[in-house]
Motif scaffolding. Sequence first.
Motif, PDB file in Angstrom:
ATOM      1  N   TRP A 134       0.829  -1.214   0.000  1.00 48.14           N
ATOM      2  CA  TRP A 134       0.000   0.000   0.000  1.00 48.14           C
ATOM      3  C   TRP A 134       0.861   1.261   0.000  1.00 48.14           C
ATOM      4  CZ3 TRP A 134      -0.246   3.431   4.215  1.00 48.14           C
ATOM      5  CH2 TRP A 134       0.233   2.975   5.449  1.00 48.14           C
ATOM      6  N   LEU A 277     -10.128  -4.274  -8.852  1.00 48.03           N
ATOM      7  CA  LEU A 277      -8.876  -4.509  -9.579  1.00 48.03           C
ATOM      8  C   LEU A 277      -9.088  -5.422 -10.779  1.00 48.03           C
ATOM      9  CD1 LEU A 277      -6.376  -5.075  -6.646  1.00 48.03           C
ATOM     10  CD2 LEU A 277      -6.233  -3.270  -8.384  1.00 48.03           C
ATOM     11  N   TYR A 283      -3.725  -2.701 -11.015  1.00 47.62           N
ATOM     12  CA  TYR A 283      -3.452  -1.499 -10.220  1.00 47.62           C
ATOM     13  C   TYR A 283      -3.214  -0.260 -11.078  1.00 47.62           C
ATOM     14  CZ  TYR A 283      -2.935  -4.000  -5.758  1.00 47.62           C
ATOM     15  OH  TYR A 283      -3.157  -4.730  -4.616  1.00 47.62           O
ATOM     16  N   ARG A 287      -5.504   2.896 -10.442  1.00 47.36           N
ATOM     17  CA  ARG A 287      -4.979   4.187  -9.965  1.00 47.36           C
ATOM     18  C   ARG A 287      -5.363   5.326 -10.896  1.00 47.36           C
ATOM     19  NH1 ARG A 287       1.141   3.740  -7.771  1.00 47.36           N
ATOM     20  NH2 ARG A 287       1.465   3.121  -9.934  1.00 47.36           N
ATOM     21  N   CYS A 302     -13.952   0.433  -2.936  1.00 50.70           N
ATOM     22  CA  CYS A 302     -13.407  -0.814  -3.468  1.00 50.70           C
ATOM     23  C   CYS A 302     -14.453  -1.914  -3.392  1.00 50.70           C
ATOM     24  CB  CYS A 302     -12.161  -1.213  -2.672  1.00 50.70           C
ATOM     25  SG  CYS A 302     -11.368  -2.703  -3.292  1.00 50.70           S
ATOM     26  N   HIS A 314      -5.102  -7.630  -1.400  1.00 52.38           N
ATOM     27  CA  HIS A 314      -4.893  -6.646  -2.476  1.00 52.38           C
ATOM     28  C   HIS A 314      -5.957  -5.547  -2.407  1.00 52.38           C
ATOM     29  CE1 HIS A 314      -1.468  -8.123  -4.770  1.00 52.38           C
ATOM     30  NE2 HIS A 314      -1.907  -9.358  -4.599  1.00 52.38           N
ATOM     31  N   ASN A 315      -7.200  -5.920  -2.102  1.00 46.51           N
ATOM     32  CA  ASN A 315      -8.254  -4.902  -1.997  1.00 46.51           C
ATOM     33  C   ASN A 315      -7.961  -3.914  -0.861  1.00 46.51           C
ATOM     34  OD1 ASN A 315      -9.613  -6.041  -4.118  1.00 46.51           O
ATOM     35  ND2 ASN A 315     -11.082  -7.161  -2.846  1.00 46.51           N
ATOM     36  N   LEU A 318      -5.322  -1.458  -2.142  1.00 45.42           N
ATOM     37  CA  LEU A 318      -5.922  -0.479  -3.059  1.00 45.42           C
ATOM     38  C   LEU A 318      -6.740   0.559  -2.294  1.00 45.42           C
ATOM     39  CD1 LEU A 318      -6.516   0.341  -6.038  1.00 45.42           C
ATOM     40  CD2 LEU A 318      -8.545  -1.143  -5.910  1.00 45.42           C
TER      41      LEU A 318
END
Length: 382
Positions: A134, A277, A283, A287, A302, A314-315, A318
Amino acid sequence: MHADLRECAVRIGEMRLRQVTLREIRMPLVTPFETSFGRTEVRRILLVEADVDGVMGWGECVAGEGPFYGPETVETAWHILRDFLWPAVRGKEFAAAAEIEGLLAAIRGHNMAKAALEAAVWDAEARQKELPLWKLLGGERQEIPCGVSIGLQENDDELERQVEKEMAAGYQRIKIKIKPGRDVAPVARLRRRFPRIRLMVDANSAYQLRDLPVFQELEAYFLMMIEQPLGWDDIWSHAELQRKLQTPICLDECIHSEEHARAAIAQGACRIINIKLGRVGGYSAARRIHDLCRDQSVPVWCGGMLESGIGRAHNIALSTLANFSLPGDVTASRRYWTEDIIEPEVTVSQQGTIRAPSGPGIGYEPRRARIEALTVRREDLA
Ligand code: OSB
Ligand code: MG
């Protein structure tokens, strides 16, 4: 400069993918999850393990068992990963995971397959740099706000019990799934019972423009937003609908790229965007959409896809980006799994938040023995 030295200088900071391992694991959900497009009891989950110069990174492909949320499935993703994505990156040098998207650009679509591979490389890069992912991404939130997504229930008593339970657990907003015939009544009942909670609905594309009266009725219940009411690839109709509603529309299925997000915002098709994602291809795209929305004052959150711990982690990474200002569908491992495949499992505070992890990479360790035990299929690409 001497040729050897120049060669050396060029190679400092370069990375190469040495091997990729695809695995399919099967995990039964604690309780079946039902949406307007179908019911899931056992998740088939494609995991991608990437060896980047000896550092291993993990990604999860969120494609479904069938092509009902979007066009991809576990089988199409496996095929695309093995036969097209891996050949596109094999032997290529790159300076950062941010360059993976470009290497995959010639392959059209298949965003969930792309995102899984790209995410594994991001995890590996962060681990190699001994940084939490992150932070490598530029995240700013140490704590992320969490909501829950509650599937279609047997009846409205059961739905009310579920909402009670999740509110007691601390979650900051409740999303319920709706479909034609099961919309206004459950919402009206929940609103009577819980006058002040943050409540929203997700239709997963179950309606058409001619259903306008349903959405007009829903306006009385002060929903935070209505997620993806209309066609999965139909931005224009959402603009038609949003013009006639006060309640914000949030797009999920429709947004596959920065260009889709720009078009949707410019047309007034939504006032909020759910970023996943997998749906946007990783990513780099996520982004860009995040930044575009920030610049246009469109809040994002998300989304979730019933992920195992790898995708969940991963979430979380993000969700630390600044414009993820609304609670996401990122929740505790135990809501879906009796036992997750990461250590520690994801937990949610009594305030309905998840603390961004401090360890390197995704910040949770894959439990290899458990993953091995759940694996039904494996392929090493080298
Ligand atoms: O539309 O957000 C969605 C699950 C599978 C497919 C699509 C969706 C969902 C969810 C669950 O709403 C989100 C989660 O908790 O993972
Ligand atoms: Mg959705």
